[in-house]
Design a protein around this motif. Structure first.
Motif, PDB file in Angstrom:
ATOM      1  N   ALA A  27     -61.756   8.136  11.724  1.00  0.00           N
ATOM      2  CA  ALA A  27     -61.313   8.387  13.086  1.00  0.00           C
ATOM      3  C   ALA A  27     -61.070   7.079  13.810  1.00  0.00           C
ATOM      4  CB  ALA A  27     -62.364   9.210  13.823  1.00  0.00           C
ATOM      5  N   ALA A  28     -59.959   6.994  14.522  1.00  0.00           N
ATOM      6  CA  ALA A  28     -59.625   5.771  15.239  1.00  0.00           C
ATOM      7  C   ALA A  28     -60.661   5.438  16.286  1.00  0.00           C
ATOM      8  CB  ALA A  28     -58.243   5.928  15.879  1.00  0.00           C
ATOM      9  N   SER A  29     -61.355   6.470  16.799  1.00  0.00           N
ATOM     10  CA  SER A  29     -62.347   6.241  17.842  1.00  0.00           C
ATOM     11  C   SER A  29     -63.568   5.500  17.342  1.00  0.00           C
ATOM     12  CB  SER A  29     -62.776   7.586  18.452  1.00  0.00           C
ATOM     13  OG  SER A  29     -63.333   8.432  17.452  1.00  0.00           O
ATOM     14  N   ASP A  30     -63.715   5.378  16.001  1.00  0.00           N
ATOM     15  CA  ASP A  30     -64.857   4.666  15.437  1.00  0.00           C
ATOM     16  C   ASP A  30     -64.663   3.158  15.466  1.00  0.00           C
ATOM     17  OD1 ASP A  30     -66.196   6.993  14.945  1.00  0.00           O
ATOM     18  OD2 ASP A  30     -65.678   7.092  12.815  1.00  0.00           O
ATOM     19  N   VAL A  31     -63.469   2.691  15.786  1.00  0.00           N
ATOM     20  CA  VAL A  31     -63.150   1.267  15.742  1.00  0.00           C
ATOM     21  C   VAL A  31     -63.001   0.704  17.147  1.00  0.00           C
ATOM     22  CG1 VAL A  31     -61.539  -0.473  14.887  1.00  0.00           C
ATOM     23  CG2 VAL A  31     -61.951   1.612  13.551  1.00  0.00           C
ATOM     24  N   SER A  32     -63.671  -0.422  17.395  1.00  0.00           N
ATOM     25  CA  SER A  32     -63.526  -1.141  18.657  1.00  0.00           C
ATOM     26  C   SER A  32     -62.835  -2.461  18.383  1.00  0.00           C
ATOM     27  CB  SER A  32     -64.891  -1.411  19.298  1.00  0.00           C
ATOM     28  OG  SER A  32     -65.540  -0.208  19.660  1.00  0.00           O
ATOM     29  N   ALA A 127     -69.457 -17.158   7.247  1.00  0.00           N
ATOM     30  CA  ALA A 127     -68.384 -16.155   7.202  1.00  0.00           C
ATOM     31  C   ALA A 127     -67.522 -16.405   5.976  1.00  0.00           C
ATOM     32  CB  ALA A 127     -67.540 -16.205   8.469  1.00  0.00           C
ATOM     33  N   THR A 128     -66.569 -15.491   5.739  1.00  0.00           N
ATOM     34  CA  THR A 128     -65.662 -15.656   4.609  1.00  0.00           C
ATOM     35  C   THR A 128     -64.284 -15.100   4.922  1.00  0.00           C
ATOM     36  OG1 THR A 128     -65.414 -15.313   2.214  1.00  0.00           O
ATOM     37  CG2 THR A 128     -66.175 -13.439   3.483  1.00  0.00           C
ATOM     38  N   SER A 129     -63.272 -15.681   4.301  1.00  0.00           N
ATOM     39  CA  SER A 129     -61.922 -15.140   4.361  1.00  0.00           C
ATOM     40  C   SER A 129     -61.859 -13.909   3.464  1.00  0.00           C
ATOM     41  CB  SER A 129     -60.919 -16.197   3.876  1.00  0.00           C
ATOM     42  OG  SER A 129     -59.638 -15.637   3.686  1.00  0.00           O
ATOM     43  N   VAL A 130     -61.159 -12.878   3.940  1.00  0.00           N
ATOM     44  CA  VAL A 130     -61.037 -11.641   3.171  1.00  0.00           C
ATOM     45  C   VAL A 130     -59.566 -11.215   3.142  1.00  0.00           C
ATOM     46  CG1 VAL A 130     -61.502 -10.154   5.163  1.00  0.00           C
ATOM     47  CG2 VAL A 130     -62.017  -9.320   2.867  1.00  0.00           C
ATOM     48  N   GLN A 131     -59.188 -10.515   2.104  1.00  0.00           N
ATOM     49  CA  GLN A 131     -57.805 -10.078   1.913  1.00  0.00           C
ATOM     50  C   GLN A 131     -57.291  -9.278   3.107  1.00  0.00           C
ATOM     51  OE1 GLN A 131     -54.858  -9.901   1.016  1.00  0.00           O
ATOM     52  NE2 GLN A 131     -54.563  -8.670  -0.825  1.00  0.00           N
ATOM     53  N   SER A 132     -56.024  -9.520   3.480  1.00  0.00           N
ATOM     54  CA  SER A 132     -55.368  -8.738   4.536  1.00  0.00           C
ATOM     55  C   SER A 132     -53.861  -8.883   4.389  1.00  0.00           C
ATOM     56  CB  SER A 132     -55.799  -9.210   5.921  1.00  0.00           C
ATOM     57  OG  SER A 132     -55.291 -10.498   6.208  1.00  0.00           O
ATOM     58  N   THR A 133     -53.129  -8.039   5.079  1.00  0.00           N
ATOM     59  CA  THR A 133     -51.669  -8.033   4.979  1.00  0.00           C
ATOM     60  C   THR A 133     -51.059  -9.378   5.348  1.00  0.00           C
ATOM     61  OG1 THR A 133     -51.613  -5.666   5.497  1.00  0.00           O
ATOM     62  CG2 THR A 133     -49.563  -6.915   5.813  1.00  0.00           C
ATOM     63  N   TYR A 134     -51.581  -9.986   6.427  1.00  0.00           N
ATOM     64  CA  TYR A 134     -51.019 -11.247   6.913  1.00  0.00           C
ATOM     65  C   TYR A 134     -51.871 -12.466   6.546  1.00  0.00           C
ATOM     66  CZ  TYR A 134     -48.056  -8.077   9.535  1.00  0.00           C
ATOM     67  OH  TYR A 134     -47.159  -7.080   9.873  1.00  0.00           O
ATOM     68  N   HIS A 135     -52.813 -12.291   5.619  1.00  0.00           N
ATOM     69  CA  HIS A 135     -53.644 -13.396   5.124  1.00  0.00           C
ATOM     70  C   HIS A 135     -54.333 -14.131   6.285  1.00  0.00           C
ATOM     71  CE1 HIS A 135     -51.214 -13.738   1.097  1.00  0.00           C
ATOM     72  NE2 HIS A 135     -51.467 -12.493   1.438  1.00  0.00           N
ATOM     73  N   TYR A 174     -59.327 -22.394  12.435  1.00  0.00           N
ATOM     74  CA  TYR A 174     -58.666 -21.121  12.664  1.00  0.00           C
ATOM     75  C   TYR A 174     -59.291 -20.412  13.869  1.00  0.00           C
ATOM     76  CZ  TYR A 174     -56.918 -22.075   7.995  1.00  0.00           C
ATOM     77  OH  TYR A 174     -56.324 -22.682   6.903  1.00  0.00           O
ATOM     78  N   VAL A 175     -58.533 -20.328  14.950  1.00  0.00           N
ATOM     79  CA  VAL A 175     -59.036 -19.717  16.178  1.00  0.00           C
ATOM     80  C   VAL A 175     -58.993 -18.194  16.065  1.00  0.00           C
ATOM     81  CG1 VAL A 175     -58.702 -19.494  18.672  1.00  0.00           C
ATOM     82  CG2 VAL A 175     -58.242 -21.679  17.534  1.00  0.00           C
ATOM     83  N   GLY A 176     -60.096 -17.542  16.436  1.00  0.00           N
ATOM     84  CA  GLY A 176     -60.142 -16.092  16.395  1.00  0.00           C
ATOM     85  C   GLY A 176     -59.229 -15.459  17.430  1.00  0.00           C
ATOM     86  N   LYS A 177     -58.489 -14.433  17.019  1.00  0.00           N
ATOM     87  CA  LYS A 177     -57.600 -13.732  17.945  1.00  0.00           C
ATOM     88  C   LYS A 177     -58.184 -12.393  18.387  1.00  0.00           C
ATOM     89  CE  LYS A 177     -52.943 -11.868  18.569  1.00  0.00           C
ATOM     90  NZ  LYS A 177     -51.607 -11.638  17.963  1.00  0.00           N
ATOM     91  N   THR A 178     -58.471 -11.517  17.417  1.00  0.00           N
ATOM     92  CA  THR A 178     -58.984 -10.184  17.745  1.00  0.00           C
ATOM     93  C   THR A 178     -60.157  -9.837  16.848  1.00  0.00           C
ATOM     94  OG1 THR A 178     -56.735  -9.493  18.334  1.00  0.00           O
ATOM     95  CG2 THR A 178     -58.372  -7.761  18.060  1.00  0.00           C
ATOM     96  N   ALA A 179     -61.219  -9.312  17.438  1.00  0.00           N
ATOM     97  CA  ALA A 179     -62.408  -8.896  16.699  1.00  0.00           C
ATOM     98  C   ALA A 179     -62.421  -7.378  16.561  1.00  0.00           C
ATOM     99  CB  ALA A 179     -63.668  -9.370  17.407  1.00  0.00           C
ATOM    100  N   PHE A 180     -62.619  -6.889  15.352  1.00  0.00           N
ATOM    101  CA  PHE A 180     -62.695  -5.454  15.077  1.00  0.00           C
ATOM    102  C   PHE A 180     -64.117  -5.127  14.620  1.00  0.00           C
ATOM    103  CE2 PHE A 180     -58.293  -6.567  14.733  1.00  0.00           C
ATOM    104  CZ  PHE A 180     -57.590  -5.459  15.207  1.00  0.00           C
ATOM    105  N   GLY A 344     -62.776   1.804   7.225  1.00  0.00           N
ATOM    106  CA  GLY A 344     -61.962   2.173   8.372  1.00  0.00           C
ATOM    107  C   GLY A 344     -61.803   1.035   9.367  1.00  0.00           C
ATOM    108  N   VAL A 345     -62.894   0.303   9.624  1.00  0.00           N
ATOM    109  CA  VAL A 345     -62.817  -0.848  10.529  1.00  0.00           C
ATOM    110  C   VAL A 345     -61.952  -1.938   9.900  1.00  0.00           C
ATOM    111  CG1 VAL A 345     -64.136  -2.624  11.744  1.00  0.00           C
ATOM    112  CG2 VAL A 345     -65.075  -0.311  11.521  1.00  0.00           C
ATOM    113  N   TYR A 346     -62.187  -2.183   8.614  1.00  0.00           N
ATOM    114  CA  TYR A 346     -61.379  -3.160   7.895  1.00  0.00           C
ATOM    115  C   TYR A 346     -59.893  -2.795   7.943  1.00  0.00           C
ATOM    116  CZ  TYR A 346     -58.996  -5.154   3.840  1.00  0.00           C
ATOM    117  OH  TYR A 346     -58.066  -5.758   3.023  1.00  0.00           O
ATOM    118  N   SER A 347     -59.580  -1.515   7.747  1.00  0.00           N
ATOM    119  CA  SER A 347     -58.192  -1.067   7.742  1.00  0.00           C
ATOM    120  C   SER A 347     -57.510  -1.318   9.077  1.00  0.00           C
ATOM    121  CB  SER A 347     -58.120   0.424   7.396  1.00  0.00           C
ATOM    122  OG  SER A 347     -58.525   0.651   6.064  1.00  0.00           O
ATOM    123  N   ALA A 348     -58.249  -1.150  10.171  1.00  0.00           N
ATOM    124  CA  ALA A 348     -57.685  -1.403  11.494  1.00  0.00           C
ATOM    125  C   ALA A 348     -57.361  -2.883  11.665  1.00  0.00           C
ATOM    126  CB  ALA A 348     -58.651  -0.945  12.575  1.00  0.00           C
TER     127      ALA A 348
END
Length: 359
Positions: A27-32, A127-135, A174-180, A344-348
């Motif tokens: 559910a999208a409501s589970d992600v902030s 912390a660690t770098s993790v796979q994502s669409t935009y790396h 690497y400056v943080g932009k958005t936290a999920f 789900g959080v990771y996917s967002a």
């Protein structure tokens, strides 16, 4: 906040990692999500860390918020899968190696996240770098992103520096932009959901132009392109061996200074189930480890880690350490259990673009 942990559950039989990816309903409501820095504000963040010859980096101290987990009572319980097991492949050097080195090759993906705490001083976690669409994605503990002391939401001046050492930033800042994060952590500080996935802008290598007397910001490219990104594993069987990579610092309860926090360290062992009812954490996982808590918060738990590729599957992040046998030495690290809601959080986060820093 004082945390009490109860460890329990038998070590499960080691299972094979799922070969395919299972996508659970979420559910999208589970992600902030919260913005850490706008594109233009990111420049001020760089100036904060670069100013006075990187003094804020050098003066930063390990984050000490919610690091110690007291253990007095043992009870049964622990995590359970909420859907089929799944994995997200890592990104990095795909070349196979014939190396037979008996040493553990440390991952390039791991580094420190720096931020300004509620005390107005610079601090850091692992912390660690993790796979994502935009790396462009970083994984760490939730309370290394959100200020659980003042509950004022996100921590200030948040940056990730892979391979950081004594003011050196080999692959950029690497400056943080958005936290999920998970809604239950954002709102209730639920220990079962104490993890965060943070998108970061392209890295930069700042330098000082002595002729023009001004700061020069050079784009260093995307995080995943520079250091790779760990995969993700969720709903895995408890009892499998994992490597834990982080920057432990601080002392054991008996005063022994086992780690300095200056260099990347590792632990290895099999996970086991854990519960912590005092923090509404009924589905944690633990591992026997001598890591002290300061600095180790956010350490990456990597399943099926390849020593040749230096890549594996992120399957947890350290949220605290504990002395479970009462001998004044930390012997256990704990992490949330990564399940379908974690995915789900990771996917967002994984499809969220960040881009370059303006200027």
């Amino acid at each position: 906040m004082k945390r009490t942990l109860a460890l329990g559950g038998l070590v499960a039989t080691a299972g094979l990692l799922a070969a395919g990816l299972s996508v659970p309903a979420q559910a999208a409501s589970d992600v902030s999500s919260d913005t850490l820095a706008s594109n233009t504000a990111a420049l001020q963040v760089i100036k904060y860390w670069r100013g006075e010859k990187f003094s804020n980096f050098l003066n930063a101290t390990p984050y000490t918020v919610e690091t110690k987990v007291a253990t007095k009572h043992v009870s049964k319980g622990g995590p359970s899968a909420d859907s089929k097991p799944g994995v997200v492949p890592a990104i990095g050097d795909e070349k196979k190696s014939s190396s037979t080195s008996k040493n553990v090759n440390l991952p390039k993906t791991t580094g420190k996240v720096f931020f300004r705490g509620s005390d107005g001083k610079p601090h850091w976690c692992s912390a660690t770098s993790v796979q994502s669409t935009y790396h462009n994605l970083v994984a760490t503990a939730g309370h290394c992103v959100y200020d659980t002391v003042t509950n004022k939401a996100t921590l200030d001046y948040w940056v990730f520096v892979p391979g950081y050492y004594q003011g050196k930033t080999p692959w950029g800042i690497y400056v943080g932009k958005t936290a999920f994060t998970h809604y239950d952590f954002d709102v209730y500080e639920d220990g079962d959901r104490d993890y965060a996935f943070v998108t970061v802008y392209n890295g930069v290598q700042p330098s000082w132009d002595t002729t023009k007397h001004q700061l020069v910001i050079k784009d260093a490219g995307r995080l995943g392109d520079n250091v790779g990104g760990q995969g993700l594993a969720y709903n895995q069987k408890i009892g499998q061996p994992v490597f834990v990579f982080g920057y432990p610092s601080g002392k054991h309860p008996d005063g022994n200074q086992a780690f300095t926090g200056k260099t990347l360290k590792w632990s290895y062992g099999k996970t086991f189930g854990a519960t912590a009812s005092a923090i509404k954490a009924e589905e944690l996982q633990g591992i026997k480890s001598s890591f002290t808590g300061e600095g180790a918060l956010g350490s990456s738990w990597l399943l099926k880690y390849s020593n040749a590729r230096r890549l594996g599957y992120l399957n947890g992040v350290t949220i605290g350490v504990s002395d479970t046998d009462g001998n004044d030495r930390y012997d256990t690290s704990v992490s949330p259990y990564f399940d379908g809601e974690t995915y789900g959080v990771y996917s967002a986060a994984k499809n969220s673009w960040s881009g370059k820093i303006a200027g």
